[in-house]
Motif scaffolding. Structure first.
Motif, short mmCIF file in Angstrom:
data_model
loop_
_atom_site.label_atom_id
_atom_site.label_comp_id
_atom_site.label_asym_id
_atom_site.label_seq_id
_atom_site.Cartn_x
_atom_site.Cartn_y
_atom_site.Cartn_z
N CYS A 123 -12.88 17.46 39.88
CA CYS A 123 -12.83 17.50 38.40
C CYS A 123 -12.98 16.10 37.85
O CYS A 123 -12.33 15.17 38.34
CB CYS A 123 -11.51 18.05 37.89
N VAL A 124 -13.77 15.97 36.79
CA VAL A 124 -13.98 14.66 36.18
C VAL A 124 -13.69 14.76 34.68
O VAL A 124 -14.12 15.71 34.02
CB VAL A 124 -15.44 14.19 36.39
N GLY A 125 -12.93 13.77 34.17
CA GLY A 125 -12.64 13.74 32.73
C GLY A 125 -11.59 14.77 32.34
O GLY A 125 -10.96 15.39 33.19
N GLY A 126 -11.44 14.93 31.03
CA GLY A 126 -10.45 15.86 30.50
C GLY A 126 -9.35 15.11 29.79
O GLY A 126 -9.34 13.86 29.79
N GLN A 127 -8.46 15.82 29.14
CA GLN A 127 -7.38 15.17 28.40
C GLN A 127 -6.17 16.06 28.29
O GLN A 127 -6.28 17.28 28.27
CB GLN A 127 -7.86 14.75 27.01
N ILE A 128 -5.01 15.41 28.25
CA ILE A 128 -3.74 16.14 28.17
C ILE A 128 -2.97 15.66 26.95
O ILE A 128 -2.73 14.46 26.81
CB ILE A 128 -2.90 15.91 29.45
N PRO A 129 -2.62 16.58 26.06
CA PRO A 129 -1.84 16.16 24.89
C PRO A 129 -0.37 15.92 25.27
O PRO A 129 0.20 16.69 26.03
CB PRO A 129 -1.94 17.36 23.92
N ILE A 130 0.20 14.83 24.77
CA ILE A 130 1.64 14.61 24.96
C ILE A 130 2.26 14.42 23.58
O ILE A 130 1.56 14.10 22.62
CB ILE A 130 1.95 13.36 25.82
N ARG A 131 3.56 14.64 23.51
CA ARG A 131 4.27 14.47 22.25
C ARG A 131 5.15 13.24 22.34
O ARG A 131 5.94 13.10 23.27
CB ARG A 131 5.16 15.67 21.98
N GLY B 293 7.76 11.34 19.86
CA GLY B 293 8.38 11.53 18.55
C GLY B 293 7.76 12.76 17.93
O GLY B 293 7.68 13.80 18.57
N ASP B 294 7.27 12.64 16.67
CA ASP B 294 6.62 13.82 16.09
C ASP B 294 5.10 13.71 16.10
O ASP B 294 4.40 14.43 15.42
CB ASP B 294 7.17 14.11 14.68
N GLN B 295 4.60 12.77 16.92
CA GLN B 295 3.14 12.59 17.02
C GLN B 295 2.61 13.26 18.30
O GLN B 295 3.32 13.35 19.28
CB GLN B 295 2.80 11.10 17.12
N THR B 296 1.36 13.68 18.24
CA THR B 296 0.70 14.15 19.46
C THR B 296 -0.34 13.10 19.84
O THR B 296 -1.07 12.60 18.98
CB THR B 296 0.01 15.50 19.23
N LYS B 297 -0.37 12.76 21.13
CA LYS B 297 -1.34 11.76 21.58
C LYS B 297 -2.11 12.36 22.75
O LYS B 297 -1.53 13.04 23.60
CB LYS B 297 -0.56 10.51 22.02
N LEU B 298 -3.42 12.12 22.79
CA LEU B 298 -4.23 12.66 23.88
C LEU B 298 -4.38 11.61 24.96
O LEU B 298 -4.81 10.49 24.70
CB LEU B 298 -5.63 13.03 23.36
N GLU C 96 -6.61 7.53 32.63
CA GLU C 96 -7.08 6.24 32.11
C GLU C 96 -5.85 5.43 31.73
O GLU C 96 -4.76 5.99 31.57
CB GLU C 96 -7.96 6.47 30.87
N PRO C 97 -6.00 4.09 31.59
CA PRO C 97 -4.81 3.29 31.22
C PRO C 97 -4.45 3.48 29.75
O PRO C 97 -4.53 2.56 28.96
CB PRO C 97 -5.27 1.85 31.52
N ASP C 98 -4.03 4.69 29.41
CA ASP C 98 -3.82 5.09 28.01
C ASP C 98 -2.36 5.10 27.59
O ASP C 98 -2.05 5.32 26.42
CB ASP C 98 -4.35 6.52 27.79
N LEU C 99 -1.46 4.91 28.56
CA LEU C 99 -0.03 5.05 28.23
C LEU C 99 0.53 3.69 27.83
O LEU C 99 0.09 2.66 28.34
CB LEU C 99 0.71 5.64 29.43
N LEU D 86 4.16 12.54 29.55
CA LEU D 86 2.99 13.03 30.29
C LEU D 86 3.43 13.80 31.54
O LEU D 86 2.90 14.89 31.83
CB LEU D 86 2.07 11.88 30.69
N MET D 87 4.40 13.26 32.26
CA MET D 87 4.88 13.96 33.45
C MET D 87 5.45 15.33 33.08
O MET D 87 5.21 16.32 33.76
CB MET D 87 5.93 13.12 34.19
#
Ligand code: ADP
Ligand code: MG
Length: 476
Positions: A102-110, A112-117, A158-161, A170-171
């Motif tokens: 599998c290549v690419g994709g995204q996981i939403p995390i919460r 606070g009250d924001q959602t981040k991909l 990706e280094p997104d955190l 995320l975990m």
């Protein structure tokens, strides 16, 4: 933590799959069995044995990829990653290097009250190594080969955190997702999910990445957060002293709360990756991918969105979407009976806290729970009475409808009020002088009569009813 620097984190997350057998042979894949009891000739790397891929591992990888919007490689290959260690009998690990499934994709995390991909770089399949145990014998290291060959997925972000909290989020999101998909139990305590944390810092505003350090094998979120905190502080101090950060692989020691180097890039392993010659390329057909896709359950974020649209708060939506059982159960109720908000409150405040097993095993049917809410809605029974008395009765007699139970209830109540009326009239009859005094103006005597009623009913009488009954006779 420090306003001049930004923390950058990328994760490599290992998920142990719940397949019946191991990745490349028939040994059972079960955690917690006696050491070295699940070790056939392939796990032990006897000469002449050959690996045989496990289609459940491949399907699990594709399901996870489809769930997060990865591109699925219809042809993917296995590679050998060579290194020497006592718990790795083959001397190499079978993994995927050049063409992961599998290549690419995204996981939403919460957060606070924001959602981040969080962007996913890729997901690949591999096998676990055995386990070395260093703390049970002072003179020897012990080896348990049971784990060798356990099927894993490695999810590389990706280094997104940007913080320990985001890593935690995320975990948690991945644990929830693999449980929804039923591909892993997601238990960090048992090592079913572990992560390597790549951590760097950079001055705020800088766009290029700094040198990273990789903290290996974190198997608890508490430790991961501590390791990140320590590592960020260490890197900031070095930078402020004008020293440079060396790219390193580190261990986190929970006892000291510090990270210590395992190796530096200069003496880093050369794993001499090459294509695994004993396993042909894995080819998956488009129809198979479509079939796996259409068998996916609704996902956590779909349920959360649906529940918001039913009028629930963000918090309640997240709570009810936490596991698939609960989400399906709640959604099925709302489709059949509506009452979305009332039922969410009942489920969250009354039912969920008392559950010992799965919600599907709750003894009272959804039909009767809907009837219960209707009785409250129609004011056939007062809400707090319904919760305190009717609900326990329903649990005790789950085959009887709440309407029947309420009928029995009000008969009981009539019976009680007949008794109360009798007690009151006896009290009035027993104190003619006090009745006269009351009627001549000593209104304070009402307290005396109330006291008598309470005494004779041992405090059980409804004070409102008792007062009304007394006044009816006294003011006559
Ligand atoms: P390798 O193959 O050497 O392990 P990768 O480039 O594949 O290195 O990266 C592995 C992980 O490290 C990925 O999760 C990635 O997001 C993360 N990462 C890469 N560079 C950095 C950096 N400078 N800071 C933090 N994380 C990083
Ligand atoms: Mg790495």
């Amino acid at each position: 933590m420090n306003n001049e620097f930004e923390t950058i984190i990328g994760l490599e997350i290992h998920v142990q799959l719940n397949t019946q057998s191991k990745a490349f042979c028939r040994d059972t894949n079960v955690f917690g069995l006696p050491p070295n009891s699940q070790v056939g000739v392939v796990s032990l790397a006897h000469p002449g044995t050959l690996p045989y891929p496990n289609k459940e591992q491949i399907f699990s990888a594709i399901k996870l990829g489809l769930a997060i919007g990865s591109k699925i490689n219809k042809t993917s290959t296995f590679d050998r990653k060579n290194y020497f260690y006592a718990d790795l009998p083959k001397g190499y690990q079978i993994t995927q290097d050049k063409t992961p499934i599998c290549v690419g994709g995204q996981i939403p995390i919460r957060v606070g009250d924001q959602t981040k991909l969080i962007q996913i770089h890729h997901i690949h399949m591999e096998e676990d190594a055995g386990k070395s145990i260093h703390d049970q014998d002072s003179a020897h290291s012990l080896i348990d080969i049971n784990r060798a060959g356990t099927p894993l997925l490695e999810i590389v972000t990706e280094p997104d955190l940007r913080s320990g909290e985001e890593v935690d989020a995320l975990m948690s999101a991945i644990r929830q997702l693999v449980r929804y998909l039923d591909i892993s139990d997601g238990n960090m305590e048992q090592g079913s999910m572990r992560c390597d944390c790549n951590i760097s810092i950079r001055p705020k505003g800088q766009t290029t990445l700094g040198h990273r350090c990789e903290v290996k094998n974190l198997n608890s979120m508490r430790f991961a957060k501590k390791a990140i905190q320590y590592e960020v502080q260490r890197q900031i101090s070095l930078t402020q002293k004008g020293e440079s950060i060396r790219q390193q692989t580190l261990n986190f020691n929970p006892q000291t709360g510090r990270t210590t180097p395992i190796r530096t890039k200069e003496d880093a392993h050369d794993y001499r990756y090459f294509p695994e010659p004993d396993i042909p390329p894995i080819v998956v057909s488009q129809p198979k991918i479509e079939a796996l896709k259409s068998a996916l359950p609704k996902l956590p974020w779909d349920y959360e969105q649906a529940f918001r649209s039913y009028g629930l708060s963000q918090k309640d939506s997240v709570l009810l979407a936490q596991d698939l059982d609960m989400a399906e159960y709640y959604d099925a109720f709302v489709s059949a009976y509506g009452q979305a908000v009332a039922f969410a409150n009942l489920l969250i405040n009354q039912i969920r806290p008392t559950l010992s097993g799965k919600i599907g095993d709750y003894p009272v049917s959804q039909k009767y729970l809907a009837e219960f809410l209707e009785l409250i809605h129609d004011r056939a029974i007062n809400k707090s009475l319904a919760i305190k008395q009717l609900l326990p009765k329903m649990l005790a007699q789950p085959m009887v409808s709440p309407k029947e139970l309420v009928k029995a209830f009000s008969q009981e109540k009539d019976h009680h009020s007949d008794q109360l009326a009798e007690i009151i009239s006896n009290i009035i009859a027993a104190h003619p002088d006090k009745v006269k005094a009351y009627q001549n103006g000593k209104k304070g005597l009402l307290g005396f009569f109330m006291g008598e009623v309470m005494k004779q009913t041992r405090g059980q009488a409804d004070p409102g009813l008792a007062k009304k009954g007394l006044l009816d006779l006294l003011d006559g």
